[in-house]
Motif scaffolding. Structure first.
Motif, PDB file in Angstrom:
ATOM      1  N   SER A  73      -0.739  -2.616  -0.749  1.00  0.00           N
ATOM      2  CA  SER A  73      -0.278  -3.288  -1.962  1.00  0.00           C
ATOM      3  C   SER A  73      -1.422  -3.422  -2.953  1.00  0.00           C
ATOM      4  CB  SER A  73       0.278  -4.669  -1.623  1.00  0.00           C
ATOM      5  OG  SER A  73      -0.771  -5.540  -1.250  1.00  0.00           O
ATOM      6  N   VAL A  74      -1.061  -3.633  -4.218  1.00  0.00           N
ATOM      7  CA  VAL A  74      -2.064  -3.831  -5.264  1.00  0.00           C
ATOM      8  C   VAL A  74      -2.921  -5.048  -4.940  1.00  0.00           C
ATOM      9  CG1 VAL A  74      -2.387  -4.446  -7.689  1.00  0.00           C
ATOM     10  CG2 VAL A  74      -0.729  -2.686  -7.065  1.00  0.00           C
TER      11      VAL A  74
ATOM     12  N   SER B 108      -6.886  -4.924  -4.305  1.00  0.00           N
ATOM     13  CA  SER B 108      -7.741  -5.654  -5.240  1.00  0.00           C
ATOM     14  C   SER B 108      -8.709  -6.562  -4.491  1.00  0.00           C
ATOM     15  CB  SER B 108      -6.878  -6.460  -6.206  1.00  0.00           C
ATOM     16  OG  SER B 108      -7.678  -7.197  -7.095  1.00  0.00           O
TER      17      SER B 108
ATOM     18  N   ALA C  71      -6.745  -6.119 -10.468  1.00  0.00           N
ATOM     19  CA  ALA C  71      -5.484  -5.434 -10.196  1.00  0.00           C
ATOM     20  C   ALA C  71      -5.277  -4.273 -11.166  1.00  0.00           C
ATOM     21  CB  ALA C  71      -4.325  -6.419 -10.282  1.00  0.00           C
ATOM     22  N   SER C  72      -5.743  -4.438 -12.408  1.00  0.00           N
ATOM     23  CA  SER C  72      -5.614  -3.358 -13.400  1.00  0.00           C
ATOM     24  C   SER C  72      -6.389  -2.114 -12.970  1.00  0.00           C
ATOM     25  CB  SER C  72      -6.101  -3.830 -14.767  1.00  0.00           C
ATOM     26  OG  SER C  72      -5.304  -4.878 -15.251  1.00  0.00           O
TER      27      SER C  72
ATOM     28  N   ARG D 158      -4.404  -0.430 -10.271  1.00  0.00           N
ATOM     29  CA  ARG D 158      -3.238   0.277 -10.814  1.00  0.00           C
ATOM     30  C   ARG D 158      -3.647   1.600 -11.456  1.00  0.00           C
ATOM     31  NH1 ARG D 158      -1.844  -5.172 -12.338  1.00  0.00           N
ATOM     32  NH2 ARG D 158      -0.138  -5.928 -11.000  1.00  0.00           N
ATOM     33  N   ARG D 159      -4.797   1.622 -12.117  1.00  0.00           N
ATOM     34  CA  ARG D 159      -5.282   2.884 -12.688  1.00  0.00           C
ATOM     35  C   ARG D 159      -5.617   3.880 -11.576  1.00  0.00           C
ATOM     36  NH1 ARG D 159      -7.750  -0.677 -16.452  1.00  0.00           N
ATOM     37  NH2 ARG D 159      -9.706  -0.689 -15.271  1.00  0.00           N
TER      38      ARG D 159
ATOM     39  N   LEU E  83      -4.222   3.983  -8.628  1.00  0.00           N
ATOM     40  CA  LEU E  83      -2.956   4.442  -8.049  1.00  0.00           C
ATOM     41  C   LEU E  83      -2.278   5.466  -8.951  1.00  0.00           C
ATOM     42  CD1 LEU E  83      -1.460   1.109  -6.630  1.00  0.00           C
ATOM     43  CD2 LEU E  83      -2.832   2.826  -5.441  1.00  0.00           C
ATOM     44  N   ALA E  84      -2.343   5.224 -10.266  1.00  0.00           N
ATOM     45  CA  ALA E  84      -1.743   6.165 -11.208  1.00  0.00           C
ATOM     46  C   ALA E  84      -2.426   7.529 -11.101  1.00  0.00           C
ATOM     47  CB  ALA E  84      -1.847   5.621 -12.637  1.00  0.00           C
TER      48      ALA E  84
ATOM     49  N   ARG F 112       3.874   6.332  -5.282  1.00  0.00           N
ATOM     50  CA  ARG F 112       3.922   4.948  -5.748  1.00  0.00           C
ATOM     51  C   ARG F 112       5.179   4.270  -5.228  1.00  0.00           C
ATOM     52  NH1 ARG F 112       0.865   3.302 -10.143  1.00  0.00           N
ATOM     53  NH2 ARG F 112       1.639   1.240  -9.580  1.00  0.00           N
TER      54      ARG F 112
ATOM     55  N   TYR G 261       7.102   0.063  -5.423  1.00  0.00           N
ATOM     56  CA  TYR G 261       7.023  -1.161  -6.212  1.00  0.00           C
ATOM     57  C   TYR G 261       5.889  -2.028  -5.669  1.00  0.00           C
ATOM     58  CZ  TYR G 261       8.198  -5.337  -8.725  1.00  0.00           C
ATOM     59  OH  TYR G 261       8.135  -6.432  -9.548  1.00  0.00           O
TER      60      TYR G 261
END
Length: 266
Positions: free
Chosen positions: A23-24, A28, A35-36, A39-40, A42-43, A53, A55
């Motif tokens: 998980s994020v 983190s 977390a940002s 997310r980058r 993961l993207a 990905r 949810y």
């Protein structure tokens, strides 16, 4: 790209493969970044085809975790499920109309509802029907449809059409995994769609999940939970597993091994 970023992304891929899902929030904390940033990461890994990905996190591509049978689920964490069921029973009051999901923990709740109560129960679960078959004080409505053999529950358009005919004081949901950002993980998209529809028909949403389900997401299908949902779990839940839920404002309730309802977690 710095070496540390490369190492972090490589480890994210490794975690996704070895743990099923990361998980994020978990990532983190692990890497001590925002977390940002995660997310980058993961993207980028998704665009490179290294992860898939989900949810709130990431799962390894081709990481297929077999769905356990209902019998296997019934045997897992049996004491914890009984404690959760006994607490959940205290949330049900005479004269109510409640909706019971499929799942072994929800079936344990049905067992607790067999005596000394008068209510209406609607369910998608074969196990719940079996538990309540001789409960004279319980009026039972079966939301039929297509039977999913692993979960022993009904899904599909016939189930959804029957569901739309009633409203409920509360719904009790099971889960293969539940995350603090308000989502339930299941093995099948029809299951997650049905859970979301169940939530829309009920005044109160209660998720029954033992400690092993918290923050866990072994499959790709997700259902969103409405604001104000309640999580009932067992006292075996570690504080680090509970903290994300508490920080997110989830109403967390701990059952006790004795069966007595405990106070809400602060």
């Amino acid at each position: 790209m710095t070496a540390s970023a490369r190492e972090r992304r490589s480890e994210i891929v490794l975690l996704a493969h070895t743990s099923g899902l990361a998980s994020v929030e978990e990532l983190s904390r692990r890497f001590e970044v925002t977390a940002s940033t995660i997310r980058r990461d993961l993207a980028r890994l998704t665009s490179e085809g290294k992860i898939a990905r989900t949810y709130g996190g990431a799962m390894a591509i081709n990481a297929q975790i077999p769905e356990p049978t209902f019998r296997q689920r019934h045997q897992e964490a049996a004491e914890a499920k009984r404690a959760i069921a006994r607490y959940a029973r205290t949330l049900v009051h005479d004269g109510e109309t409640v909706l019971l999901d499929a799942g072994s923990t929800v079936a344990a709740l049905a067992h607790e509802l067999r005596e000394d109560i008068s209510l209406t129960v609607a369910t998608t679960s074969l196990a719940v029907l079996e538990e309540l078959a001789e409960a004279d004080g319980v009026h039972v409505e079966c939301l039929g449809g297509t039977l999913r053999h692993p979960s022993q529950g009904f899904v599909g358009p016939l189930t959804e059409a029957a569901l739309e005919r009633m409203t409920y004081d509360r719904v009790f949901l099971g889960a293969d995994g539940v995350t603090a950002d308000g989502a339930i993980c299941e093995a099948d998209l029809q299951q997650t769609r049905l859970k979301e529809l169940m939530c829309r028909r009920a005044r109160e949403v209660v998720v029954l999940a033992d400690a092993s389900k918290l923050g866990r997401a072994p499959f790709h299908a997700w259902a969103r939970l409405p604001a104000g949902w309640i999580l009932v779990t067992d006292p075996g839940a570690a504080q680090e597993s509970l903290r994300p839920f508490l920080d997110a404002g989830v109403d967390v309730r701990l059952a006790e091994w004795t069966g007595r309802a405990s106070d809400e977690v602060a």
